[in-house]
Motif scaffolding. Structure first.
Motif, PDB file in Angstrom:
ATOM      1  N   ALA A  12       7.955   7.245   2.264  1.00 29.30           N
ATOM      2  CA  ALA A  12       8.629   7.668   1.038  1.00 29.30           C
ATOM      3  C   ALA A  12       9.983   8.292   1.366  1.00 29.30           C
ATOM      4  CB  ALA A  12       7.764   8.659   0.280  1.00 29.30           C
ATOM      5  N   LYS A  13      11.006   7.878   0.624  1.00 30.90           N
ATOM      6  CA  LYS A  13      12.343   8.440   0.783  1.00 30.90           C
ATOM      7  C   LYS A  13      12.658   9.448  -0.321  1.00 30.90           C
ATOM      8  CE  LYS A  13      15.482   5.379   2.131  1.00 30.90           C
ATOM      9  NZ  LYS A  13      16.257   4.109   2.088  1.00 30.90           N
ATOM     10  N   GLU A  14      11.701   9.638  -1.252  1.00 26.96           N
ATOM     11  CA  GLU A  14      11.832  10.615  -2.334  1.00 26.96           C
ATOM     12  C   GLU A  14      10.426  11.023  -2.760  1.00 26.96           C
ATOM     13  OE1 GLU A  14      13.766   8.675  -5.611  1.00 26.96           O
ATOM     14  OE2 GLU A  14      12.099   7.305  -5.972  1.00 26.96           O
ATOM     15  N   ASN A  15      10.322  12.105  -3.506  1.00 26.43           N
ATOM     16  CA  ASN A  15       9.032  12.533  -4.044  1.00 26.43           C
ATOM     17  C   ASN A  15       8.580  11.575  -5.138  1.00 26.43           C
ATOM     18  OD1 ASN A  15       8.809  14.800  -2.407  1.00 26.43           O
ATOM     19  ND2 ASN A  15       9.835  16.117  -3.881  1.00 26.43           N
ATOM     20  N   GLY A  16       7.270  11.367  -5.222  1.00 25.64           N
ATOM     21  CA  GLY A  16       6.698  10.590  -6.317  1.00 25.64           C
ATOM     22  C   GLY A  16       6.703   9.093  -6.144  1.00 25.64           C
ATOM     23  N   VAL A  17       6.750   8.588  -4.911  1.00 26.82           N
ATOM     24  CA  VAL A  17       6.676   7.143  -4.683  1.00 26.82           C
ATOM     25  C   VAL A  17       5.234   6.689  -4.923  1.00 26.82           C
ATOM     26  CG1 VAL A  17       6.856   5.311  -2.955  1.00 26.82           C
ATOM     27  CG2 VAL A  17       8.595   7.099  -3.059  1.00 26.82           C
ATOM     28  N   ASN A  18       5.066   5.686  -5.783  1.00 23.84           N
ATOM     29  CA  ASN A  18       3.737   5.151  -6.092  1.00 23.84           C
ATOM     30  C   ASN A  18       3.454   3.913  -5.256  1.00 23.84           C
ATOM     31  OD1 ASN A  18       2.667   6.805  -8.276  1.00 23.84           O
ATOM     32  ND2 ASN A  18       4.438   6.069  -9.418  1.00 23.84           N
ATOM     33  N   GLU A  40       6.457  11.375   3.507  1.00 21.02           N
ATOM     34  CA  GLU A  40       5.055  11.031   3.768  1.00 21.02           C
ATOM     35  C   GLU A  40       4.977   9.553   4.128  1.00 21.02           C
ATOM     36  OE1 GLU A  40       1.986  13.875   1.485  1.00 21.02           O
ATOM     37  OE2 GLU A  40       2.869  12.324   0.237  1.00 21.02           O
ATOM     38  N   ILE A  41       4.014   9.233   4.984  1.00 22.44           N
ATOM     39  CA  ILE A  41       3.824   7.863   5.456  1.00 22.44           C
ATOM     40  C   ILE A  41       2.417   7.416   5.099  1.00 22.44           C
ATOM     41  CG2 ILE A  41       3.616   6.407   7.513  1.00 22.44           C
ATOM     42  CD1 ILE A  41       5.782   8.181   8.784  1.00 22.44           C
ATOM     43  N   MET A  42       2.325   6.182   4.634  1.00 24.87           N
ATOM     44  CA  MET A  42       1.023   5.583   4.357  1.00 24.87           C
ATOM     45  C   MET A  42       0.946   4.254   5.103  1.00 24.87           C
ATOM     46  SD  MET A  42      -0.606   4.585   0.713  1.00 24.87           S
ATOM     47  CE  MET A  42      -2.213   3.864   0.616  1.00 24.87           C
ATOM     48  N   ILE A  43      -0.181   4.015   5.742  1.00 22.46           N
ATOM     49  CA  ILE A  43      -0.431   2.734   6.392  1.00 22.46           C
ATOM     50  C   ILE A  43      -1.464   2.020   5.526  1.00 22.46           C
ATOM     51  CG2 ILE A  43      -1.242   1.572   8.467  1.00 22.46           C
ATOM     52  CD1 ILE A  43      -0.402   4.148   9.999  1.00 22.46           C
ATOM     53  N   ALA A  44      -1.085   0.865   5.002  1.00 19.73           N
ATOM     54  CA  ALA A  44      -1.962   0.105   4.111  1.00 19.73           C
ATOM     55  C   ALA A  44      -2.327  -1.221   4.779  1.00 19.73           C
ATOM     56  CB  ALA A  44      -1.257  -0.148   2.785  1.00 19.73           C
ATOM     57  N   GLN A  45      -3.446  -1.770   4.361  1.00 19.70           N
ATOM     58  CA  GLN A  45      -3.944  -3.000   4.969  1.00 19.70           C
ATOM     59  C   GLN A  45      -4.327  -4.000   3.880  1.00 19.70           C
ATOM     60  OE1 GLN A  45      -7.667  -2.528   7.035  1.00 19.70           O
ATOM     61  NE2 GLN A  45      -7.213  -4.215   8.394  1.00 19.70           N
ATOM     62  N   PHE A  46      -3.961  -5.263   4.093  1.00 20.23           N
ATOM     63  CA  PHE A  46      -4.428  -6.334   3.224  1.00 20.23           C
ATOM     64  C   PHE A  46      -5.843  -6.693   3.670  1.00 20.23           C
ATOM     65  CE2 PHE A  46       0.160  -6.638   3.021  1.00 20.23           C
ATOM     66  CZ  PHE A  46       0.362  -6.730   1.654  1.00 20.23           C
ATOM     67  N   THR A  47      -6.764  -6.762   2.718  1.00 21.46           N
ATOM     68  CA  THR A  47      -8.179  -7.001   3.030  1.00 21.46           C
ATOM     69  C   THR A  47      -8.732  -8.097   2.121  1.00 21.46           C
ATOM     70  OG1 THR A  47      -9.007  -5.430   1.398  1.00 21.46           O
ATOM     71  CG2 THR A  47      -8.461  -4.541   3.585  1.00 21.46           C
ATOM     72  N   GLU A  48     -10.036  -8.278   2.185  1.00 18.36           N
ATOM     73  CA  GLU A  48     -10.671  -9.251   1.295  1.00 18.36           C
ATOM     74  C   GLU A  48     -10.570  -8.818  -0.160  1.00 18.36           C
ATOM     75  OE1 GLU A  48     -15.322  -8.463   1.147  1.00 18.36           O
ATOM     76  OE2 GLU A  48     -14.590  -8.609   3.201  1.00 18.36           O
ATOM     77  N   ALA A  59      11.563   3.802  -0.905  1.00 20.32           N
ATOM     78  CA  ALA A  59      10.716   3.851   0.282  1.00 20.32           C
ATOM     79  C   ALA A  59      11.227   2.877   1.324  1.00 20.32           C
ATOM     80  CB  ALA A  59       9.270   3.511  -0.082  1.00 20.32           C
ATOM     81  N   LYS A  60      10.872   3.140   2.573  1.00 24.50           N
ATOM     82  CA  LYS A  60      11.111   2.212   3.670  1.00 24.50           C
ATOM     83  C   LYS A  60       9.781   1.526   3.945  1.00 24.50           C
ATOM     84  CE  LYS A  60      13.818   3.199   7.102  1.00 24.50           C
ATOM     85  NZ  LYS A  60      14.820   2.140   7.077  1.00 24.50           N
ATOM     86  N   ILE A  61       9.806   0.202   4.047  1.00 25.06           N
ATOM     87  CA  ILE A  61       8.595  -0.586   4.255  1.00 25.06           C
ATOM     88  C   ILE A  61       8.738  -1.358   5.560  1.00 25.06           C
ATOM     89  CG2 ILE A  61       7.099  -2.384   3.324  1.00 25.06           C
ATOM     90  CD1 ILE A  61       9.363  -0.911   0.868  1.00 25.06           C
ATOM     91  N   LEU A  62       7.745  -1.225   6.432  1.00 25.07           N
ATOM     92  CA  LEU A  62       7.733  -1.949   7.700  1.00 25.07           C
ATOM     93  C   LEU A  62       6.489  -2.816   7.756  1.00 25.07           C
ATOM     94  CD1 LEU A  62       8.777   1.208   8.376  1.00 25.07           C
ATOM     95  CD2 LEU A  62       9.224   0.056  10.505  1.00 25.07           C
ATOM     96  N   SER A  63       6.671  -4.069   8.179  1.00 22.38           N
ATOM     97  CA  SER A  63       5.541  -4.980   8.338  1.00 22.38           C
ATOM     98  C   SER A  63       5.811  -5.888   9.530  1.00 22.38           C
ATOM     99  CB  SER A  63       5.352  -5.822   7.068  1.00 22.38           C
ATOM    100  OG  SER A  63       6.338  -6.832   6.998  1.00 22.38           O
ATOM    101  N   ALA A  64       4.867  -6.759   9.812  1.00 26.68           N
ATOM    102  CA  ALA A  64       5.043  -7.720  10.899  1.00 26.68           C
ATOM    103  C   ALA A  64       6.190  -8.680  10.602  1.00 26.68           C
ATOM    104  CB  ALA A  64       3.749  -8.503  11.102  1.00 26.68           C
TER     105      ALA A  64
END
Length: 72
Positions: A12-18, A40-48, A59-64
């Motif tokens: 998150a680059k600001e408060n209140g990122v959904n 704050e940092i959240m690590i999310a995963q794509f699942t079934e 926000a800054k988003i990092l992926s493969a």
């Protein structure tokens, strides 16, 4: 349908990122929501169950597949 379990990191680059998880299947629905404060940092995963992740706010988003900023 193949499952890769890819991860995405959201800072998150600001408060209140959904961060909203969306379901798989014939009807796409919201199934999880988190609110992040600045730096704050959240690590999310794509699942079934999770086929997409929606991000509202700056926000800054990092992926493969690379790095991006949601405010650009």
């Amino acid at each position: 349908m193949g499952q890769t379990n890819d991860f995405v990191i959201i800072k998150a680059k600001e408060n209140g990122v959904n961060v909203i998880g969306l379901t798989r299947g014939s009807d796409t629905r919201f199934h999880h929501s988190e609110k992040l404060d600045k730096n704050e940092i959240m690590i999310a995963q794509f699942t079934e169950h999770t086929s997409a992740i929606k991000i509202r706010g700056k926000a800054k988003i990092l992926s493969a597949y690379g790095e991006m900023d949601s405010d650009e």
